[in-house]
Design a protein around this motif. Sequence first.
Motif, PDB file in Angstrom:
ATOM      1  N   SER A 178       0.843  -1.213   0.000  1.00 33.56           N
ATOM      2  CA  SER A 178       0.000   0.000   0.000  1.00 33.56           C
ATOM      3  C   SER A 178       0.869   1.249   0.000  1.00 33.56           C
ATOM      4  O   SER A 178       0.613   2.199  -0.749  1.00 33.56           O
ATOM      5  N   THR A 179       1.899   1.246   0.837  1.00 33.71           N
ATOM      6  CA  THR A 179       2.774   2.425   0.930  1.00 33.71           C
ATOM      7  C   THR A 179       3.545   2.622  -0.372  1.00 33.71           C
ATOM      8  O   THR A 179       3.659   3.749  -0.870  1.00 33.71           O
ATOM      9  N   GLU A 187       2.749   1.690  -3.391  1.00 32.68           N
ATOM     10  CA  GLU A 187       1.880   2.154  -4.487  1.00 32.68           C
ATOM     11  C   GLU A 187       1.662   3.653  -4.395  1.00 32.68           C
ATOM     12  O   GLU A 187       1.774   4.378  -5.385  1.00 32.68           O
ATOM     13  N   GLU A 188       1.378   4.125  -3.184  1.00 32.09           N
ATOM     14  CA  GLU A 188       1.119   5.549  -3.003  1.00 32.09           C
ATOM     15  C   GLU A 188       2.385   6.369  -3.284  1.00 32.09           C
ATOM     16  O   GLU A 188       2.347   7.392  -3.961  1.00 32.09           O
ATOM     17  N   GLU A 239       3.340   6.407  -7.004  1.00 32.63           N
ATOM     18  CA  GLU A 239       2.453   7.279  -7.773  1.00 32.63           C
ATOM     19  C   GLU A 239       2.811   8.748  -7.560  1.00 32.63           C
ATOM     20  O   GLU A 239       2.905   9.521  -8.507  1.00 32.63           O
ATOM     21  N   LYS A 240       3.057   9.116  -6.306  1.00 32.00           N
ATOM     22  CA  LYS A 240       3.414  10.508  -6.004  1.00 32.00           C
ATOM     23  C   LYS A 240       4.708  10.927  -6.681  1.00 32.00           C
ATOM     24  O   LYS A 240       4.878  12.072  -7.076  1.00 32.00           O
ATOM     25  N   ASP A 247       0.512   8.114   5.490  1.00 31.03           N
ATOM     26  CA  ASP A 247       0.632   9.418   4.833  1.00 31.03           C
ATOM     27  C   ASP A 247       1.919  10.110   5.242  1.00 31.03           C
ATOM     28  O   ASP A 247       2.623  10.679   4.404  1.00 31.03           O
TER      29      ASP A 247
END
Length: 173
Positions: free
Chosen positions: A20-21, A23-24, A27-28, A155
């Motif tokens: 999950s981390t 992927e985020e 993308e960023k 986040d």
Amino acid sequence: MERTRPNILLTGTPGTGKTSTSEELAEKLGFKHLNVSEIVKSHNCHEGRDEEFDTYILDDDKLIDTMEPMVESGGCVVDFHTCDVFPERWFDLVLVLRANTDVLFDRLTERGYSDKKRNENMESEIMQVVVEEARESYAEEIVHEVQSNTVEDMDSNVERMVSWVAAWQANNA
Ligand code: ADP
Ligand code: MN
């Protein structure tokens, strides 16, 4: 190996939040997310399954040969639950994700792990197996351990990595 963008390794016990981390983060940053478990399967970098431990038996050499061209120009977020198989030179930063036992229990139960597999992973997290492996395999200044219990943690981990990459690029321009 000259890189214009860094490579980041995200490691940790299964269920700590690597995918999950990653992927985020990828993308960023506009980086490639390399999910190593998927590469192992899709490129057959294994010598069959270990039925006792319900995992693949890694073919380390084949995995390294397969991944080398993917990582050589940088810009990769590499996601794997073990970290001592890779050449040290591949990574500019190693992030070890950690989770509390109760959090991990719920995540691994939700994933449908057997009691045995869940218990092994929880024990491994408690014993800090991946943290120690990371500290033995990479220079201490590039290894960072962070909590990954909540969405806020995720986040903040992503934001921290984004800032770190910006600083790296400024220093290596
Ligand atoms: P890993 O790739 O390390 O096995 P995943 O990224 O697949 O872990 O995460 C396992 C589960 O936990 C997923 O359902 C995911 O949404 C959740 N999760 C992961 N990290 C966090 C976090 N920091 N906060 C809340 N939920 C998380
Ligand atoms: Mn994963």
